[in-house]
Design an enzyme around this catalytic site. Structure first.
Site, short mmCIF file in Angstrom:
data_model
loop_
_atom_site.label_atom_id
_atom_site.label_comp_id
_atom_site.label_asym_id
_atom_site.label_seq_id
_atom_site.Cartn_x
_atom_site.Cartn_y
_atom_site.Cartn_z
N HIS A 24 -9.49 5.04 -6.80
CA HIS A 24 -7.66 4.16 -7.08
C HIS A 24 -8.03 3.03 -7.65
O HIS A 24 -6.65 3.74 -8.63
CB HIS A 24 -6.73 4.28 -5.51
CG HIS A 24 -6.52 5.40 -5.17
ND1 HIS A 24 -5.97 6.28 -5.56
CD2 HIS A 24 -6.37 5.78 -3.95
CE1 HIS A 24 -5.23 6.68 -4.64
NE2 HIS A 24 -5.65 7.05 -4.01
N HIS A 33 -12.79 5.87 -1.97
CA HIS A 33 -12.11 7.07 -2.03
C HIS A 33 -10.69 6.21 -2.72
O HIS A 33 -10.47 6.31 -4.35
CB HIS A 33 -11.16 7.53 -1.15
CG HIS A 33 -9.94 7.92 -0.77
ND1 HIS A 33 -9.82 9.55 -0.49
CD2 HIS A 33 -8.60 7.75 -0.73
CE1 HIS A 33 -8.43 9.69 -1.23
NE2 HIS A 33 -8.08 8.09 -1.23
N GLU A 34 -11.14 4.83 -2.02
CA GLU A 34 -10.50 3.35 -2.56
C GLU A 34 -10.09 3.47 -3.74
O GLU A 34 -9.97 2.33 -4.91
CB GLU A 34 -9.57 2.45 -1.28
CG GLU A 34 -9.38 3.52 -0.14
CD GLU A 34 -7.31 3.76 -0.08
OE1 GLU A 34 -7.27 3.97 -1.47
OE2 GLU A 34 -7.59 4.90 0.84
N CYS A 81 -4.45 11.81 1.25
CA CYS A 81 -4.24 10.19 0.71
C CYS A 81 -2.43 10.41 0.79
O CYS A 81 -2.33 11.36 0.31
CB CYS A 81 -4.73 10.97 -1.07
SG CYS A 81 -4.14 9.34 -2.35
N LEU A 82 -2.33 9.05 0.75
CA LEU A 82 -0.80 9.28 0.88
C LEU A 82 -0.10 9.25 -0.40
O LEU A 82 0.96 9.40 -0.54
CB LEU A 82 -0.80 7.20 1.67
CG LEU A 82 -1.32 7.48 2.55
CD1 LEU A 82 -1.26 5.76 2.82
CD2 LEU A 82 -0.70 7.82 4.16
N GLY A 127 -5.97 4.23 4.87
CA GLY A 127 -6.58 3.33 3.41
C GLY A 127 -5.48 3.00 2.34
O GLY A 127 -4.93 4.06 2.52
N GLN A 150 -1.80 2.44 -5.37
CA GLN A 150 -0.21 3.81 -4.80
C GLN A 150 0.56 2.85 -4.49
O GLN A 150 1.49 3.24 -4.55
CB GLN A 150 -1.25 3.46 -3.55
CG GLN A 150 -2.36 4.48 -3.36
CD GLN A 150 -2.89 4.82 -2.98
OE1 GLN A 150 -4.18 4.27 -2.05
NE2 GLN A 150 -3.12 6.19 -1.75
#
Length: 191
Positions: A153, A149-150, A107-108, A59, A64
């Site tokens: 963000h 989660h996204e 997380c990236l 994701g 991000q």
């Protein structure tokens, strides 16, 4: 209608977008709703997918990559070429289940840090797809967690803000070169 955002699920030597990491202001800004779904937005989604696959993610939210738009790309099966990615434009949570579950998240934007996070088990959202058509989706398991989660963000919230075990979190962050000062814990009052 199949997704028109077609990218190969592969790692690129040079992904088109640059990931931002914990401590970067871009991750804490709130995003703007997308007014028009057009070719430019679809190209951004395509580049986000290429960047996500290159980083081994499932994701990625626009903040991000320092784009303050309500755009998310998700693919819970990156190894399955037949499974198209999900493109969520202006996603809104309509319902969260009362049943909670705890699972490890990463997380990236915070590489190599994995911690337990409690989230509702089921999420129901409305969003626009890459054609600009309104959609509704009810998700469970990994997809539910990934969507929540996204969407966090898009609101300037990172999964580490939801970790209950502050001591373990601080140890994990410092082990990977991140500052615990970049965490903004979510308390019962701010949920």
């Amino acid at each position: 209608m199949a997704s028109i955002i077609a990218v190969e699920k592969q790692k690129l030597k040079n992904p088109p977008l640059e990931l931002r990491y914990l401590g970067d202001r871009a991750l804490r800004q709130s995003t703007k709703r997308v007014a028009k779904v057009d070719q430019e937005l679809r190209q951004l989604a395509r580049e986000m997918l290429q960047t996500m696959y290159t980083a081994d993610g499932i994701g990625l939210a626009a903040p991000q990559v320092a784009v303050q738009k309500q755009l998310i790309v998700i693919d819970c099966e990156p190894d399955n070429a037949a499974n198209p990615p999900l493109i969520l434009i202006n996603p809104t949570i309509k319902r969260l289940s009362k049943e909670l579950c705890v699972a490890q998240e990463g997380c990236l934007s915070i590489p190599n840090v994995y911690m337990d996070v409690t989230r509702p088990q089921v999420v129901e959202i409305t969003y626009k797809d890459e054609y600009g058509r309104p959609q509704t989706l009810q998700a469970t398991e990994l997809l539910s967690r990934c969507i929540q989660h996204e969407i966090d963000h898009l609101n300037g919230v990172l999964f580490v803000d939801r970790v209950d075990n502050a001591l373990a979190l601080n140890q994990e962050l410092s082990k990977h070169g991140f500052s615990a000062k970049a965490v903004k814990p979510i308390t019962e009052e701010t949920k």
